[in-house]
Design a protein around this motif. Structure first.
Motif, mmCIF file in Angstrom:
data_model
loop_
_atom_site.group_PDB
_atom_site.id
_atom_site.type_symbol
_atom_site.label_atom_id
_atom_site.label_comp_id
_atom_site.label_asym_id
_atom_site.label_seq_id
_atom_site.Cartn_x
_atom_site.Cartn_y
_atom_site.Cartn_z
ATOM 1 N N TYR A 106 0.886 -0.913 0.104
ATOM 2 C CA TYR A 106 0.181 -0.273 -0.220
ATOM 3 C C TYR A 106 0.579 1.334 0.118
ATOM 4 C CZ TYR A 106 -3.930 -3.132 1.243
ATOM 5 O OH TYR A 106 -4.942 -4.131 1.017
ATOM 6 N N ARG A 107 2.292 1.287 0.387
ATOM 7 C CA ARG A 107 3.006 2.163 0.064
ATOM 8 C C ARG A 107 3.773 2.606 -1.058
ATOM 9 N NH1 ARG A 107 6.550 3.078 6.079
ATOM 10 N NH2 ARG A 107 7.591 4.196 4.065
ATOM 11 N N ASP A 109 6.487 4.658 -1.257
ATOM 12 C CA ASP A 109 7.548 4.235 -1.106
ATOM 13 C C ASP A 109 8.035 2.930 -1.255
ATOM 14 O OD1 ASP A 109 8.174 4.540 2.065
ATOM 15 O OD2 ASP A 109 7.466 3.313 1.074
#
Length: 124
Positions: A106-107, A109
């Motif tokens: 979900y991130r 990065d």
């Protein structure tokens, strides 16, 4: 040189559909999860959905669940996002990304490889 190139964006009326594609070149991502993110003007980039390398499992943001479908064709090195029942709030630049770092799907990065984005505009 590794490239991810999105296509399929455009202008559509509310309730309509679009299918985005993302083709990779320069290396294969068949062993990497892939994701779609979007960014509307003035907003942070947000997670839309992701898919495991085999395509067997998908993850979606609550805002698109039941309306968007992610799929992939590893033989073609291509990722897809089928968007149905589009709403004006879906208007954004949509980005595909390859997740080659460990951690949550979900991130943003966790995804070091990104396409240039394709504009989706939904009119009311």
């Amino acid at each position: 040189q590794v490239q991810l190139v999105e296509s399929g964006g455009g202008l559509v009326q509310a309730g309509g559909s679009l299918r985005l594609s993302c083709t990779a070149s320069g290396r294969t991502f068949s062993n990497a999860p892939m994701g779609w993110f979007r960014q509307a003007p003035g907003n942070e980039r947000e997670f839309v959905g992701a898919i495991t390398p085999s395509g067997g499992t998908t993850y979606y943001a609550d805002s698109v669940k039941g309306r968007f479908t992610i799929s992939r064709d590893n033989a073609k090195n291509t990722l897809y996002l089928q968007m149905n029942s589009l709403k004006p709030e879906d208007t954004a630049v949509y980005y595909c990304a390859a997740k080659t770092l460990s951690g949550t799907y979900y991130r943003s990065d966790r995804y070091p490889y990104w396409g240039q984005g394709t504009q989706v505009t939904v009119s009311s």
